[in-house]
Design a protein around this motif. Structure first.
Motif, PDB file in Angstrom:
ATOM      1  N   SER A 111       0.845  -1.196   0.000  1.00  0.00           N
ATOM      2  CA  SER A 111       0.000   0.000   0.000  1.00  0.00           C
ATOM      3  C   SER A 111       0.882   1.248   0.000  1.00  0.00           C
ATOM      4  N   PHE A 112       0.475   2.211  -0.790  1.00  0.00           N
ATOM      5  CA  PHE A 112       1.259   3.430  -0.984  1.00  0.00           C
ATOM      6  C   PHE A 112       0.418   4.658  -0.706  1.00  0.00           C
ATOM      7  N   GLY A 113       1.034   5.648  -0.106  1.00  0.00           N
ATOM      8  CA  GLY A 113       0.442   6.967   0.016  1.00  0.00           C
ATOM      9  C   GLY A 113       1.183   7.897  -0.924  1.00  0.00           C
ATOM     10  N   ILE A 114       0.453   8.728  -1.609  1.00  0.00           N
ATOM     11  CA  ILE A 114       1.079   9.772  -2.436  1.00  0.00           C
ATOM     12  C   ILE A 114       0.594  11.108  -1.895  1.00  0.00           C
ATOM     13  N   VAL A 115       1.528  11.936  -1.476  1.00  0.00           N
ATOM     14  CA  VAL A 115       1.222  13.276  -0.986  1.00  0.00           C
ATOM     15  C   VAL A 115       1.705  14.252  -2.055  1.00  0.00           C
ATOM     16  N   VAL A 116       0.782  15.068  -2.559  1.00  0.00           N
ATOM     17  CA  VAL A 116       1.073  15.956  -3.683  1.00  0.00           C
ATOM     18  C   VAL A 116       0.842  17.406  -3.281  1.00  0.00           C
ATOM     19  N   ALA A 117       1.815  18.265  -3.572  1.00  0.00           N
ATOM     20  CA  ALA A 117       1.676  19.695  -3.313  1.00  0.00           C
ATOM     21  C   ALA A 117       0.845  20.354  -4.411  1.00  0.00           C
ATOM     22  N   GLU A 118      -0.057  21.252  -3.992  1.00  0.00           N
ATOM     23  CA  GLU A 118      -0.869  22.016  -4.952  1.00  0.00           C
ATOM     24  C   GLU A 118      -0.069  23.124  -5.631  1.00  0.00           C
ATOM     25  N   TRP A 119       0.902  23.673  -4.929  1.00  0.00           N
ATOM     26  CA  TRP A 119       1.685  24.780  -5.472  1.00  0.00           C
ATOM     27  C   TRP A 119       2.449  24.273  -6.694  1.00  0.00           C
ATOM     28  N   ASN A 120       2.494  25.039  -7.760  1.00  0.00           N
ATOM     29  CA  ASN A 120       3.064  24.628  -9.043  1.00  0.00           C
ATOM     30  C   ASN A 120       2.311  23.420  -9.595  1.00  0.00           C
ATOM     31  N   ALA A 121       0.984  23.518  -9.588  1.00  0.00           N
ATOM     32  CA  ALA A 121       0.101  22.394  -9.924  1.00  0.00           C
ATOM     33  C   ALA A 121       0.340  21.813 -11.309  1.00  0.00           C
ATOM     34  N   GLU A 122       0.687  22.629 -12.270  1.00  0.00           N
ATOM     35  CA  GLU A 122       0.965  22.093 -13.611  1.00  0.00           C
ATOM     36  C   GLU A 122       2.064  21.033 -13.536  1.00  0.00           C
ATOM     37  N   ILE A 123       3.067  21.300 -12.745  1.00  0.00           N
ATOM     38  CA  ILE A 123       4.198  20.380 -12.596  1.00  0.00           C
ATOM     39  C   ILE A 123       3.828  19.214 -11.678  1.00  0.00           C
ATOM     40  N   THR A 124       3.249  19.519 -10.517  1.00  0.00           N
ATOM     41  CA  THR A 124       2.975  18.447  -9.553  1.00  0.00           C
ATOM     42  C   THR A 124       1.907  17.475 -10.054  1.00  0.00           C
ATOM     43  N   ASN A 125       0.960  17.958 -10.845  1.00  0.00           N
ATOM     44  CA  ASN A 125      -0.024  17.040 -11.424  1.00  0.00           C
ATOM     45  C   ASN A 125       0.634  16.072 -12.395  1.00  0.00           C
ATOM     46  N   ALA A 126       1.597  16.553 -13.171  1.00  0.00           N
ATOM     47  CA  ALA A 126       2.333  15.676 -14.085  1.00  0.00           C
ATOM     48  C   ALA A 126       3.163  14.659 -13.303  1.00  0.00           C
ATOM     49  N   LEU A 127       3.757  15.090 -12.206  1.00  0.00           N
ATOM     50  CA  LEU A 127       4.517  14.161 -11.350  1.00  0.00           C
ATOM     51  C   LEU A 127       3.587  13.090 -10.786  1.00  0.00           C
ATOM     52  N   TYR A 128       2.416  13.531 -10.315  1.00  0.00           N
ATOM     53  CA  TYR A 128       1.449  12.606  -9.730  1.00  0.00           C
ATOM     54  C   TYR A 128       0.987  11.562 -10.747  1.00  0.00           C
ATOM     55  N   LYS A 129       0.606  12.006 -11.926  1.00  0.00           N
ATOM     56  CA  LYS A 129       0.117  11.073 -12.939  1.00  0.00           C
ATOM     57  C   LYS A 129       1.165  10.017 -13.264  1.00  0.00           C
ATOM     58  N   ALA A 130       2.410  10.427 -13.358  1.00  0.00           N
ATOM     59  CA  ALA A 130       3.484   9.477 -13.655  1.00  0.00           C
ATOM     60  C   ALA A 130       3.708   8.510 -12.492  1.00  0.00           C
ATOM     61  N   ALA A 131       3.687   9.013 -11.265  1.00  0.00           N
ATOM     62  CA  ALA A 131       3.890   8.148 -10.098  1.00  0.00           C
ATOM     63  C   ALA A 131       2.765   7.124 -10.004  1.00  0.00           C
ATOM     64  N   TYR A 132       1.538   7.583 -10.121  1.00  0.00           N
ATOM     65  CA  TYR A 132       0.382   6.694 -10.031  1.00  0.00           C
ATOM     66  C   TYR A 132       0.441   5.631 -11.131  1.00  0.00           C
ATOM     67  N   SER A 133       0.696   6.058 -12.354  1.00  0.00           N
ATOM     68  CA  SER A 133       0.768   5.128 -13.481  1.00  0.00           C
ATOM     69  C   SER A 133       1.879   4.101 -13.299  1.00  0.00           C
ATOM     70  N   SER A 134       3.005   4.536 -12.764  1.00  0.00           N
ATOM     71  CA  SER A 134       4.121   3.609 -12.545  1.00  0.00           C
ATOM     72  C   SER A 134       3.793   2.580 -11.471  1.00  0.00           C
ATOM     73  N   LEU A 135       3.142   3.008 -10.407  1.00  0.00           N
ATOM     74  CA  LEU A 135       2.741   2.046  -9.376  1.00  0.00           C
ATOM     75  C   LEU A 135       1.814   0.991  -9.971  1.00  0.00           C
ATOM     76  N   ILE A 136       0.852   1.417 -10.770  1.00  0.00           N
ATOM     77  CA  ILE A 136      -0.062   0.482 -11.428  1.00  0.00           C
ATOM     78  C   ILE A 136       0.716  -0.427 -12.382  1.00  0.00           C
TER      79      ILE A 136
END
Length: 162
Positions: free
Chosen positions: A24-49
């Protein structure tokens, strides 16, 4: 600098990545610089899957900025049964020393949470001089730090469980 010539997220030949299934994984994502952090999140989530984690075993939480990643990780590990936390953020150099204080605090804070809980807490925070460098590391020419953070989490959980 070697980074200029390399996609840092290319794991095709350099390493074997264990399965994320059953963890089980937790992903904590910062809202600041959302264009960048959303791209980081999508890649992290996709890689875990991609490496076998089940969607129901990935828990995502949003915090206001990179500074709050530490307390977000702490709260998750204190209140949930998770095998690893991935912290994703982006701090871009400005005209003041604020950048230095935030980067230092976040790096130390994330390390301290990992040590306190004896769990992998992964530093997926971009600390760049400008917006273009952030874009290059959030899916641009240097790969995606979110992908790297997810692979690191999987490897560290596997190490912890051995």
């Amino acid at each position: 600098m070697a980074t200029q010539l390399k996609n840092l997220s290319d794991f095709s030949s350099a390493t074997e990545i264990p399965s994320a299934a059953g963890y089980s994984f937790g992903i904590v994502v910062a809202e600041w610089n959302a264009e960048i952090t959303n791209a980081l999140y999508k890649a992290a989530y996709s890689s875990l899957i991609k490496y076998g984690a089940h969607a129901g075993d990935i828990h995502t939480y949003v915090v206001p900025g990179s500074f709050e990643l530490t307390s977000g990780a702490e709260l998750l590990l204190k209140n949930m049964k998770l095998d690893a936390i991935i912290c994703l953020g982006c701090v871009i150099q400005g005209e003041t020393r604020h950048f230095d204080f935030i980067c230092n605090a976040v790096a130390n804070g994330i390390s301290n949470v990992a040590i306190k809980h004896s769990k992998p807490v992964i530093f997926g925070v971009l600390t760049t001089d400008n917006q273009q460098q952030a874009i290059d590391r959030a899916g641009g020419r240097h790969g995606n730090k979110g992908d790297e953070a997810a692979v690191t989490a999987v490897k560290m959980v596997n190490l912890l469980k051995q």
